[in-house]
Design a protein around this motif. Structure first.
Motif, PDB file in Angstrom:
ATOM      1  N   ALA A 121      13.947  13.608  -0.892  1.00  0.00           N
ATOM      2  CA  ALA A 121      11.994  13.883  -0.489  1.00  0.00           C
ATOM      3  C   ALA A 121      11.358  14.241   0.446  1.00  0.00           C
ATOM      4  CB  ALA A 121      11.862  14.428  -1.218  1.00  0.00           C
ATOM      5  N   PRO A 122      10.600  14.454   0.816  1.00  0.00           N
ATOM      6  CA  PRO A 122      10.141  13.629   1.575  1.00  0.00           C
ATOM      7  C   PRO A 122       8.667  12.256   0.852  1.00  0.00           C
ATOM      8  CG  PRO A 122       8.664  15.829   2.152  1.00  0.00           C
ATOM      9  CD  PRO A 122      10.205  15.676   1.032  1.00  0.00           C
ATOM     10  N   MET A 123       8.213  11.751   1.761  1.00  0.00           N
ATOM     11  CA  MET A 123       7.315  10.392   1.797  1.00  0.00           C
ATOM     12  C   MET A 123       6.823  10.103   3.121  1.00  0.00           C
ATOM     13  SD  MET A 123       9.826   7.856  -0.905  1.00  0.00           S
ATOM     14  CE  MET A 123      11.647   8.458  -0.515  1.00  0.00           C
ATOM     15  N   GLU A 124       5.239  10.314   2.665  1.00  0.00           N
ATOM     16  CA  GLU A 124       4.855  10.023   4.200  1.00  0.00           C
ATOM     17  C   GLU A 124       4.960   8.708   4.588  1.00  0.00           C
ATOM     18  OE1 GLU A 124       0.205  10.900   3.198  1.00  0.00           O
ATOM     19  OE2 GLU A 124      -0.049   9.760   5.037  1.00  0.00           O
ATOM     20  N   CYS A 125       4.619   8.561   5.306  1.00  0.00           N
ATOM     21  CA  CYS A 125       4.992   7.567   6.809  1.00  0.00           C
ATOM     22  C   CYS A 125       3.176   6.733   6.754  1.00  0.00           C
ATOM     23  CB  CYS A 125       6.196   7.721   7.200  1.00  0.00           C
ATOM     24  SG  CYS A 125       7.353   7.622   7.188  1.00  0.00           S
ATOM     25  N   ASN A 126       3.089   5.541   6.375  1.00  0.00           N
ATOM     26  CA  ASN A 126       1.176   5.491   6.481  1.00  0.00           C
ATOM     27  C   ASN A 126       0.940   4.426   6.407  1.00  0.00           C
ATOM     28  OD1 ASN A 126      -1.288   5.443   8.518  1.00  0.00           O
ATOM     29  ND2 ASN A 126      -2.064   7.218   7.277  1.00  0.00           N
ATOM     30  N   PRO A 127       0.705   3.419   6.403  1.00  0.00           N
ATOM     31  CA  PRO A 127       1.364   3.256   7.500  1.00  0.00           C
ATOM     32  C   PRO A 127       2.675   2.694   8.347  1.00  0.00           C
ATOM     33  CG  PRO A 127       0.153   0.937   5.295  1.00  0.00           C
ATOM     34  CD  PRO A 127      -0.065   2.333   5.461  1.00  0.00           C
ATOM     35  N   GLY A 128       3.365   2.468   6.627  1.00  0.00           N
ATOM     36  CA  GLY A 128       4.795   2.499   7.251  1.00  0.00           C
ATOM     37  C   GLY A 128       5.384   3.305   6.193  1.00  0.00           C
ATOM     38  N   THR A 175       1.198  -1.179   0.324  1.00  0.00           N
ATOM     39  CA  THR A 175       0.491   0.161   0.099  1.00  0.00           C
ATOM     40  C   THR A 175       1.013   1.410   0.317  1.00  0.00           C
ATOM     41  OG1 THR A 175      -1.515  -1.418   1.376  1.00  0.00           O
ATOM     42  CG2 THR A 175      -1.409   1.302   1.490  1.00  0.00           C
ATOM     43  N   VAL A 176       1.659   1.281   1.265  1.00  0.00           N
ATOM     44  CA  VAL A 176       2.350   2.181   1.164  1.00  0.00           C
ATOM     45  C   VAL A 176       3.543   2.707   0.012  1.00  0.00           C
ATOM     46  CG1 VAL A 176       4.735   1.277   2.422  1.00  0.00           C
ATOM     47  CG2 VAL A 176       3.896   4.025   3.430  1.00  0.00           C
ATOM     48  N   ALA A 177       4.331   1.970  -0.867  1.00  0.00           N
ATOM     49  CA  ALA A 177       5.008   2.021  -1.928  1.00  0.00           C
ATOM     50  C   ALA A 177       3.698   2.602  -3.470  1.00  0.00           C
ATOM     51  CB  ALA A 177       5.595   0.168  -2.466  1.00  0.00           C
ATOM     52  N   ARG A 178       2.805   2.036  -3.125  1.00  0.00           N
ATOM     53  CA  ARG A 178       2.076   2.160  -4.666  1.00  0.00           C
ATOM     54  C   ARG A 178       1.800   3.813  -4.434  1.00  0.00           C
ATOM     55  NH1 ARG A 178      -0.877  -1.872  -7.276  1.00  0.00           N
ATOM     56  NH2 ARG A 178      -2.149  -0.722  -7.847  1.00  0.00           N
ATOM     57  N   ARG A 179       1.316   3.817  -3.053  1.00  0.00           N
ATOM     58  CA  ARG A 179       0.664   5.270  -2.337  1.00  0.00           C
ATOM     59  C   ARG A 179       1.542   6.216  -3.263  1.00  0.00           C
ATOM     60  NH1 ARG A 179       1.031   5.538   2.759  1.00  0.00           N
ATOM     61  NH2 ARG A 179       2.373   7.109   2.320  1.00  0.00           N
ATOM     62  N   THR A 180       2.896   5.751  -2.698  1.00  0.00           N
ATOM     63  CA  THR A 180       3.959   6.442  -2.804  1.00  0.00           C
ATOM     64  C   THR A 180       4.920   6.746  -4.036  1.00  0.00           C
ATOM     65  OG1 THR A 180       5.363   6.017  -0.634  1.00  0.00           O
ATOM     66  CG2 THR A 180       6.725   7.213  -2.050  1.00  0.00           C
ATOM     67  N   ALA A 181       3.838   5.790  -4.951  1.00  0.00           N
ATOM     68  CA  ALA A 181       4.590   5.857  -6.387  1.00  0.00           C
ATOM     69  C   ALA A 181       3.495   7.067  -7.031  1.00  0.00           C
ATOM     70  CB  ALA A 181       4.842   4.588  -7.366  1.00  0.00           C
ATOM     71  N   ALA A 182       2.676   7.168  -6.716  1.00  0.00           N
ATOM     72  CA  ALA A 182       1.846   7.664  -7.170  1.00  0.00           C
ATOM     73  C   ALA A 182       2.162   9.665  -6.788  1.00  0.00           C
ATOM     74  CB  ALA A 182       0.138   7.302  -6.384  1.00  0.00           C
TER      75      ALA A 182
END
Ligand SMILES: [Zn+2]
Length: 360
Positions: free
Chosen positions: A162-169, A63-70
């Motif tokens: 760069a900052p990447m959101e930490c949620n849920p990991g 989930t976190v990888a796909r959200r970060t990719a987006a």
């Protein structure tokens, strides 16, 4: 060391923190780890992203990888299915005339504990495997950022933050591989990434960068849990997917991997014509204790005057151990010069670094 090709769906490459799901046989609790995602940009060529994630569960990691990719590629879309074939399209390795591979560093936004030396030390480690022709070259400080943040490759291999959101990991680092032979690394400067739950103490960025640089060189993870089982050397490797604390030196499996990809058997082609190759800048970093490194060809006194922490150097030459020891009388020094291309045992009293210019 193995190459992992998933049968279907996404390849996962998750860095799992201690206390997270344990590696083990395939099953409900197994960790899927090779997080490779192909993203199509709205403008520009597609890019392959390899994520390093700390997350409570494999599902969270995905989930976190796909959200970060987006987040990283606005307007892009993630390719579905057929990842094996897509990965194969990026299955290139550096050509002889691309070695040493230059990597530049953009320190903008870096945590105060991380400096260029963290990158230089990683470049040096992968460049110092005696039986491999592979080498990086430190490209210095750059204003460019990792091309993941841009519409496409900019011609420079870059490590940036760069900052990447930490949620849920947390994504700790992501390496992007362009079909046009450019690789960039983006590290997460969200403070939560360095203290992610499950990582005891503070994250060692040198370890993360060393691991990611293995991907830049062309290596996959050492051990494809849950598709394992893993051997002991694979478990011990820097290229193991699991973060287990400070790991700043290559292990035998990592060395076997880089030697397999880039053996000495294919030396770089000699430059055409009589003109010699230009001098190359070689960065050397010594860690306290024993180091096993390839040094540029030079007199030992000259090297020791630049590398202030160097206490002693040893080499096995012509059937015997020879040594140079700081402060010993010249009559006792049996090692006076470094031969280019050979590895030496170097004992350092502290950490120090220097840059040498040496003609190859
Ligand atoms: Zn990895």
């Amino acid at each position: 060391m193995r190459t992992l090709l998933g049968a279907s769906g996404l390849l996962l490459a998750v860095l799992v923190a201690p206390g997270g799901p344990a590696p083990g046989p395939a099953g409900a609790s197994a960790v899927r780890h090779t997080l490779s995602i192909e993203v199509h940009r709205s403008a520009g060529p597609p890019v392959l992203l390899q994520f390093l994630v700390a997350a409570p569960t494999p599902e969270d990691a995905l989930t976190v990888a796909r959200r970060t990719a987006a987040e990283l590629v606005p307007g892009g879309y993630i390719a579905e299915g057929g990842v094996t074939a897509q990965w194969a399209a990026w299955g290139w390795k550096w050509a002889n005339d691309e070695i040493p591979v230059p990597v530049a560093y953009n320190p903008t936004g870096a945590p105060s504990s991380v400096g260029p030396q963290a990158v230089i030390a990683g470049l040096q480690a992968w460049s110092s495997v005696p039986d491999s022709r592979f080498a990086f070259r430190y490209g210095g400080i750059t204003d460019n950022v990792a091309s993941i943040l841009d519409s496409g490759p900019d011609g420079e291999n870059v490590v940036s933050w760069a900052p990447m959101e930490c949620n849920p990991g947390c994504v700790l680092g992501v390496t992007s591989k362009e079909a046009s032979h450019e690789v960039d690394m983006l590290l997460n400067n969200n403070p939560a990434a360095a203290t992610q739950a499950g990582i005891n103490g503070t994250l060692d960025w040198r370890t993360v960068i060393l691991h990611e640089l293995g991907h830049v060189a062309g290596l996959e993870h050492s051990c494809p849990v849950p598709f394992g089982p893993c051997t002991e050397p694979e478990l011990a490797a820097v290229m193991h997917y699991q973060y287990r604390g400070i790991q700043r030196r290559l292990e035998p499996d990592d060395i076997a991997g880089i030697v397999a990809l880039y053996p000495l058997a294919e030396p770089p082609a000699p430059p055409p014509g009589p003109s010699p190759a230009p001098p190359a800048d070689v960065a050397v970093v010594l860690e306290p204790g024993w180091n096993f490194l390839v040094l540029p060809a030079a007199g030992l006194e000259a090297i020791a005057s630049t590398l202030s922490c160097l206490s002693a150097a040893y080499a096995f030459e012509v059937g015997e151990w020879r040594s140079w020891i700081r402060g010993a009388s010249p009559a006792l020094q049996s090692l006076s010069a470094i031969q280019g291309g050979s590895a030496y045992w170097l004992f350092a009293s502290a950490t120090c670094a220097a840059s040498f210019t040496s003609a190859p």
